[in-house]
Scaffold this motif. Structure first.
Motif, PDB file in Angstrom:
ATOM      1  N   ASP A 147       0.908  -1.094  -0.100  1.00  5.43           N
ATOM      2  CA  ASP A 147      -0.112   0.118  -0.034  1.00  5.43           C
ATOM      3  C   ASP A 147       0.972   1.342   0.001  1.00  5.43           C
ATOM      4  O   ASP A 147       0.617   2.060  -0.658  1.00  5.43           O
ATOM      5  CB  ASP A 147      -0.900  -0.097   1.213  1.00  5.43           C
ATOM      6  CG  ASP A 147      -1.886   1.286   1.171  1.00  5.43           C
ATOM      7  OD1 ASP A 147      -2.214   1.691   0.295  1.00  5.43           O
ATOM      8  OD2 ASP A 147      -2.428   1.479   2.340  1.00  5.43           O
ATOM      9  N   SER A 167       0.371   3.593  -3.361  1.00  3.98           N
ATOM     10  CA  SER A 167      -0.478   4.749  -3.001  1.00  3.98           C
ATOM     11  C   SER A 167       0.503   6.087  -2.811  1.00  3.98           C
ATOM     12  O   SER A 167       0.142   6.889  -3.301  1.00  3.98           O
ATOM     13  CB  SER A 167      -1.314   4.562  -1.768  1.00  3.98           C
ATOM     14  OG  SER A 167      -2.132   3.538  -1.953  1.00  3.98           O
ATOM     15  N   TYR A 194      -1.904   8.943   0.177  1.00  2.00           N
ATOM     16  CA  TYR A 194      -1.339   7.600   0.774  1.00  2.00           C
ATOM     17  C   TYR A 194      -2.688   7.136   1.365  1.00  2.00           C
ATOM     18  O   TYR A 194      -2.951   6.061   1.172  1.00  2.00           O
ATOM     19  CB  TYR A 194      -0.169   7.763   1.436  1.00  2.00           C
ATOM     20  CG  TYR A 194      -0.037   6.644   2.469  1.00  2.00           C
ATOM     21  CD1 TYR A 194       0.202   5.369   1.803  1.00  2.00           C
ATOM     22  CD2 TYR A 194       0.113   6.927   3.739  1.00  2.00           C
ATOM     23  CE1 TYR A 194       0.150   4.229   2.680  1.00  2.00           C
ATOM     24  CE2 TYR A 194       0.370   5.838   4.519  1.00  2.00           C
ATOM     25  CZ  TYR A 194       0.392   4.389   4.109  1.00  2.00           C
ATOM     26  OH  TYR A 194       0.552   3.361   5.015  1.00  2.00           O
ATOM     27  N   THR A 201      -5.994   5.864   3.267  1.00  4.09           N
ATOM     28  CA  THR A 201      -7.304   5.753   3.206  1.00  4.09           C
ATOM     29  C   THR A 201      -7.939   6.490   4.577  1.00  4.09           C
ATOM     30  O   THR A 201      -7.181   6.534   5.219  1.00  4.09           O
ATOM     31  CB  THR A 201      -7.771   4.339   3.287  1.00  4.09           C
ATOM     32  OG1 THR A 201      -7.259   3.549   2.276  1.00  4.09           O
ATOM     33  CG2 THR A 201      -9.249   4.439   3.268  1.00  4.09           C
ATOM     34  N   GLU A 216      -1.770   2.148   8.068  1.00  5.40           N
ATOM     35  CA  GLU A 216      -1.726   3.569   7.747  1.00  5.40           C
ATOM     36  C   GLU A 216      -1.724   4.542   8.769  1.00  5.40           C
ATOM     37  O   GLU A 216      -1.125   5.657   8.899  1.00  5.40           O
ATOM     38  CB  GLU A 216      -2.996   3.854   6.511  1.00  5.40           C
ATOM     39  CG  GLU A 216      -2.675   3.125   5.421  1.00  5.40           C
ATOM     40  CD  GLU A 216      -3.898   3.263   4.627  1.00  5.40           C
ATOM     41  OE1 GLU A 216      -3.777   2.872   3.312  1.00  5.40           O
ATOM     42  OE2 GLU A 216      -4.971   3.805   4.972  1.00  5.40           O
ATOM     43  N   SER A 268      -4.949   6.971  -7.847  1.00  2.19           N
ATOM     44  CA  SER A 268      -5.148   6.670  -6.415  1.00  2.19           C
ATOM     45  C   SER A 268      -6.253   5.574  -6.182  1.00  2.19           C
ATOM     46  O   SER A 268      -6.328   4.643  -5.166  1.00  2.19           O
ATOM     47  CB  SER A 268      -5.845   7.906  -5.593  1.00  2.19           C
ATOM     48  OG  SER A 268      -6.975   8.182  -6.281  1.00  2.19           O
ATOM     49  N   ALA A 324      -4.442   2.076  -7.191  1.00  2.00           N
ATOM     50  CA  ALA A 324      -3.593   1.735  -6.330  1.00  2.00           C
ATOM     51  C   ALA A 324      -4.518   0.928  -5.138  1.00  2.00           C
ATOM     52  O   ALA A 324      -3.809  -0.305  -4.671  1.00  2.00           O
ATOM     53  CB  ALA A 324      -2.796   2.823  -5.796  1.00  2.00           C
ATOM     54  N   LYS A 325      -5.451   1.154  -4.789  1.00  2.00           N
ATOM     55  CA  LYS A 325      -6.113   0.794  -3.433  1.00  2.00           C
ATOM     56  C   LYS A 325      -6.859  -0.401  -3.892  1.00  2.00           C
ATOM     57  O   LYS A 325      -6.888  -1.413  -3.300  1.00  2.00           O
ATOM     58  CB  LYS A 325      -7.129   1.964  -3.009  1.00  2.00           C
ATOM     59  CG  LYS A 325      -6.582   2.976  -2.078  1.00  2.00           C
ATOM     60  CD  LYS A 325      -5.664   2.647  -0.976  1.00  2.00           C
ATOM     61  CE  LYS A 325      -5.299   3.788  -0.295  1.00  2.00           C
ATOM     62  NZ  LYS A 325      -4.436   3.546   0.796  1.00  2.00           N
ATOM     63  N   CYS A 373     -10.766   3.334  -1.112  1.00  2.00           N
ATOM     64  CA  CYS A 373     -10.622   4.706  -1.969  1.00  2.00           C
ATOM     65  C   CYS A 373     -10.534   5.808  -1.457  1.00  2.00           C
ATOM     66  O   CYS A 373      -9.955   6.923  -1.932  1.00  2.00           O
ATOM     67  CB  CYS A 373     -11.091   4.258  -3.402  1.00  2.00           C
ATOM     68  SG  CYS A 373     -10.893   2.895  -4.233  1.00  2.00           S
ATOM     69  N   ARG A 385     -10.097   9.386   0.843  1.00  3.20           N
ATOM     70  CA  ARG A 385      -9.101   9.831   1.600  1.00  3.20           C
ATOM     71  C   ARG A 385      -9.962  10.922   2.287  1.00  3.20           C
ATOM     72  O   ARG A 385     -10.970  11.208   1.766  1.00  3.20           O
ATOM     73  CB  ARG A 385      -8.220  10.603   0.255  1.00  3.20           C
ATOM     74  CG  ARG A 385      -7.569   9.896  -0.694  1.00  3.20           C
ATOM     75  CD  ARG A 385      -6.787   8.802  -0.018  1.00  3.20           C
ATOM     76  NE  ARG A 385      -5.738   7.934  -1.172  1.00  3.20           N
ATOM     77  CZ  ARG A 385      -6.270   7.116  -1.995  1.00  3.20           C
ATOM     78  NH1 ARG A 385      -7.177   6.550  -1.873  1.00  3.20           N
ATOM     79  NH2 ARG A 385      -5.268   6.602  -2.789  1.00  3.20           N
TER      80      ARG A 385
END
Length: 398
Positions: free
Chosen positions: A91, A95, A121, A123, A153, A301, A304-305, A331, A333
């Motif tokens: 991740d 991300s 980056y 979530t 994260e 983004s 990536a997730k 996904c 943010r």
């Protein structure tokens, strides 16, 4: 001007607005979180510096993660850590790392690219956790994996923020000793939570059983959550991490539902104020800077997730169907992105603000449609057929 009105009157108007938006969200079957954020964006000029709103939002997000922490005993957290570290690093690389490379490709400096990578980056833990609760998906197979990613994260994001602040203060230079100091603080806070959970809070259930007055019980539980969240802030870390660790300390006791039932009503009242406050913190500015970079970041983004879910979920032991559903649900943010964006200045800050709003919207929409998209790709899950064996008498076999 709302700023000239009594704080109590403003607080009442905010709560009435939250009630109305919550009622509307039910009627139109639309995520209430989006409406709360929009409400905050609309009132940003009036409420962006409202201390009462900021404090209530802090308590709301602290209680949300305090209750989440109650679901993770030390043994369960240890088992998750063993399974999620590889997915967490994947991740981080996809991300943040690739987002940095994209930004560098568009001509940004290393500091600006690092900052944009940080914004892209993490979530949104609060949005994702709230949607899991609203959509009754807390008991789903993928939820443990998703929460494990969020926890990973939450441990990494404060370090990213510390590095960014160090780079900004040092004119682009950052000493390795500063990074080591941040890591030591994280380890120290986790160690303190483990120590307290294994010692003082081991007999906490007995203490709760002796408290007949519910008011005192509320003060005790909310006080523990806020104090540990505040301790994390005092150390320059995230209050979200501190609140989660506070819940983890109490997860060792039995009958944890008694703690949840005591804190839940307060959390439900205050949590919407966090999303409203989140909206007021986003300054969209004027115009749309670097639209191609913004579009590229938004597309990547999401990709990536989804890859984190599809690949990392399989590493975690999930099926292909469940892994895809997890990736589509990661996904959005949110709060960490806002904190990181505050380090930015000028056009980079405007770009980050627009990205956060767009990514939050897209993430919540994908979360809502994740089960349908998964069913579209893999088909609807078939209920398991029970193998009913009817015994046959020996004389009937002949």
């Amino acid at each position: 001007m709302l700023s000239e009105l009594p704080s109590l009157f403003v607080a009442g108007l905010i709560l009435l607005g939250i009630f109305y938006l919550g009622f509307v969200s039910i009627k139109i079957n639309f995520p209430s979180v989006i409406l709360y954020i929009l409400f905050g964006v609309l009132l940003a000029d009036f409420l962006s510096h409202n201390e009462v709103l900021h404090f209530l939002s802090e308590v709301g997000i602290v209680l949300l993660f305090f209750i989440l922490g109650l679901e993770f005993s030390l043994s369960r957290l240890g088992n998750i850590a063993k399974k999620v570290w590889s997915s967490g690093l994947l991740d981080l690389g996809l991300s943040m790392g690739v987002a940095m490379l994209i930004s560098l490709g568009f001509g940004m400096s290393f500091f600006e690219a690092f900052l944009v990578g940080g914004v892209a980056y993490a979530t949104s833990s609060s949005i994702t956790a709230k949607l899991l609760d609203d959509k009754s998906r807390m008991a789903n197979t993928e939820t443990e994996f998703m929460l494990a990613i969020l926890i990973f994260e939450d441990l990494i994001a404060p370090i990213v923020i510390a590095v960014l602040i160090g780079l900004q203060a040092g004119g682009g230079e950052f000493a390795a000793t500063d990074l080591l100091f941040v890591l030591l603080k994280v380890v120290g806070l986790v160690g303190l939570a483990i120590l307290l959970g294994k010692t003082i809070f081991k007999k906490f259930e007995t203490l709760l059983g002796k408290i007949d007055d519910e008011d005192f019980k509320y003060a005790l539980l909310v006080g523990i959550a806020i104090t540990f969240g505040g301790l994390a802030l005092l150390l320059g870390l995230s209050e979200v991490l501190g609140a989660f660790l506070a819940g983890m300390m109490l997860a060792e006791i039995g009958k944890i539902n008694r703690v949840e039932h005591a804190v839940m009503p307060i959390r439900n009242l205050l949590l919407p104020t966090f999303f409203l406050s989140f909206g007021t913190s986003i300054e969209l500015g004027s115009g749309l800077p670097m639209p191609l970079l913004l579009l590229a970041l938004l597309i990547w983004s999401i990709i990536a997730k989804v890859l984190v879910g599809v690949i990392g979920g399989r590493w975690y032991g999930l099926s292909k169907r469940v892994s895809l559903r997890a990736g589509l649900s990661l996904c959005a943010r949110g709060e960490f992105s806002v904190v990181i964006a505050n380090v930015a200045t000028g056009m980079t800050q405007i770009l980050a603000g627009i990205y956060i709003v767009a990514a939050a919207f897209l993430g919540m929409i994908l979360f809502d449609y994740a089960p349908k998209i998964t069913n579209k790709i893999y088909g609807k899950p078939q209920p398991k057929k029970k193998n009913l064996h009817v015994p046959v008498a020996p004389d009937e076999k002949q």
